[in-house]
Scaffold this active site. Sequence first.
Site, PDB file in Angstrom:
ATOM      1  N   ILE A 148      26.309  -2.001  -1.374  1.00 47.70           N
ATOM      2  CA  ILE A 148      26.130  -1.135  -2.534  1.00 47.70           C
ATOM      3  C   ILE A 148      26.111   0.348  -2.158  1.00 47.70           C
ATOM      4  O   ILE A 148      26.265   1.213  -3.007  1.00 47.70           O
ATOM      5  CB  ILE A 148      24.853  -1.531  -3.306  1.00 47.70           C
TER       6      ILE A 148
ATOM      7  N   ARG B  92       7.331   1.794  -3.104  1.00 46.87           N
ATOM      8  CA  ARG B  92       8.540   2.574  -3.376  1.00 46.87           C
ATOM      9  C   ARG B  92       8.194   3.729  -4.308  1.00 46.87           C
ATOM     10  O   ARG B  92       7.781   3.530  -5.452  1.00 46.87           O
ATOM     11  CB  ARG B  92       9.599   1.673  -4.005  1.00 46.87           C
TER      12      ARG B  92
ATOM     13  N   HIS C 188      14.980  -6.195  -2.055  1.00 46.97           N
ATOM     14  CA  HIS C 188      13.603  -5.764  -2.243  1.00 46.97           C
ATOM     15  C   HIS C 188      12.622  -6.691  -1.532  1.00 46.97           C
ATOM     16  O   HIS C 188      11.410  -6.523  -1.642  1.00 46.97           O
ATOM     17  CB  HIS C 188      13.264  -5.691  -3.733  1.00 46.97           C
TER      18      HIS C 188
END
Length: 763
Positions: free
Chosen positions: A439, A523, A702
Amino acid sequence: MVTIHNLGFPRIGKKRELKFALEKYWNRQISQQELETVAANLRQQHWEVQSQLDLVPVGDFSFYDQVLDTSFMLGNIPARVLQVEGADSNKSNELDNYFRVARGRSADDSIGVSAGEMTKWFDTNYHYIVPEFEKTTQFSLHAERLLEAIQAAKQHGIKAKPVIIGPVTYLWLGKSKDGSNKLELLDDLISVYAQLFQKLEQSGIEWVQIDEPILVMELSQEWQHALRKAYYQLQATSLNLLLATYFGEIQENLQLVCELPVNGLHIDAINGKNEVAKVIDWLPSHKVLSLGIINGRNIWKTDLNATLNWLKPIYSRLQERLWLAPSCSLLHVPVDLNSEVKLDTEIQSWLAFAVQKLDELNTLAKALNNGEESVAEQLADNAAAINSRKQSNRVHVDSVKQRVLGIKPDMGKRQSPYKQRAKVQHKRFNLPLFPTTTIGSFPQTPEIRQTRRDYRIGKISKQEYQKAMQKEIATCVREQEALGLDVLVHGEPERNDMVEYFGEQLTGYIFTQFGWVQSYGSRCVKPPIIYGDISRPKAMTVDWIKYAQSLTDKPMKGMLTGPVTILNWSFVRDDQPRAETCMQLALAIRDEVLDLEQAGIAIIQIDEAALREGLPLRKKQWQTYLDWAVQAFRITANGVKDDTQIHTHMCYSEFNDIIKSIADMDADVITIETSRSDMELLDVFDKFDYPNEIGPGVYDIHSPNIPSVESIINLMEKASQRIPAERLWVNPDCGLKTRKWEEVKPALRNMVEASRRLARAFK
């Protein structure tokens, strides 16, 4: 006297103390007790900052996410987590189980489990872990952490107001894993909430804030009935319940919310200001009305004088029944503007972060309670700042506005339809069946971050910095070639953040040092601030991408962030429509796209990760947003030739209900998150014939877990039942910047192997 309170405070700390403690705990560098100590200290600091309030929120602190906290408080833990060896329900393992649901493993696990699905909290950039339900789900109360926080607050002299997600919103947010009706669980859930209220009464609590933000959504009669049922059953308590809504207008739910048997109502008076008069008329005279008059979602100063003039007749009518608060939790803004010692002083005078928003709240309360003369200096300073911003010649640029006015419809159209473009592109790239790519970003190592830091503070020269980044790019290209990926990326070592990197090179933007906001868990993001008209003075990515392409014969993707995502992940100016600001961004990124194509870059990815989160909360308002959002993307992307392939990426974007608009973007390839949802996002393709190519994410970035070849093949076979194999790509869910190389390489190796097996099977 007016009562002032807060709906929630940022958890991360002024210096992101929570982030660093969590990551040390996950890496086994500190113990659970040390992590708990950091948390306790942060809670105490936050209570002290809010001590000027009449009621201070407790229960708003979280190690990862408040919805996940609620799941654990209600005993709703997925069976797969409890089946992990040693994962019993005693307190010593509670935190381990918590992180297994949040991220797939605890600090001590060698093998992980599937993490809970993660999605956006309403229309914000905050993520929550989706509760999981089955027909057999049973709830049980585990409120020890909340009760301990309440006792700690009391010991510090804080008048605590527990903050709890309401039972109906909790069910609304979750997913039924077996297709059963979630509302069949309501009776059992209400009984556990009743037990919780009893515990809170015993703790000496007077007021409880119970959040039901779904009241600003379009609700069926079934869900409206669920709200009535829940609160009529929960009213048998001596606790005072403050029902809180936020993020929008209540509209057709207004009568319902005024009639529910609670002691007070909080409404968002920023987004729902036009409803306030009606609420005052309809709300029974024994109920408190809390008005959210400070914007909890943006960073601009409140016009205190205008707000005060609006509030005075309301206060005259309601008197002690009037409470004041921010519109929503301050979780969505940075902690303290006073930390910004390098910010442009003029623009800084226009801003307010969480701490300053509480000061604004206190000023308004003092003006109402004690008279405006008691805060005359504060009101005068505020008026000067508001006027300074309105009159500043740094905000408006005629040439930018004229360019937006000059946008023509054909700027958003490709030369040829997708089917015709696809033939040209397939001939140019000659990619295998099930082509592999990533990505965009690769691991941001400590060395990369240190190099960027050294350059920023002037410790190394520009030439030294460029050489160091080129070395990192070369490493990234070499690793991708060794892994056998088909379409490569340069790895983005020079980028601190996918929005901030571009904002730093555009006019109309300004940046903070410490304006961090939690996205999920550890995050954090530092949204740039759009204060004025936007343009691109020079190319932003071309040299880096050209260098990366020079190192390989394989196609190299140019990596850009799209205009809608840059808009939605920034703090946006509030003095003009968002659509106009987005069109300025679209033209700026369009210039970069065309420069990349001119430089010979044949594949360009324009990420629109945040397209969905900009949707209004009510579906009847969606089309207006989607019309200008899709137009902005098309203006950005569609000036290229047929043989230039445009990719876009969307993460955690449950887009089944906006699939037609996604198709209207006319990207050649779209990559999406699907691994945590087990390809559920692709169900829409059973009914909608998506015309272009798609890469359903098969690697959950994640989580530290490494997907197996078999699991990837299984996911892609599910995808191939809906999308023809010749239009499928294989890729991770999102960028890899937060992962480590020792996790990334085996995961991508498995991904490539799965792709090759699939290609052989489908030939």
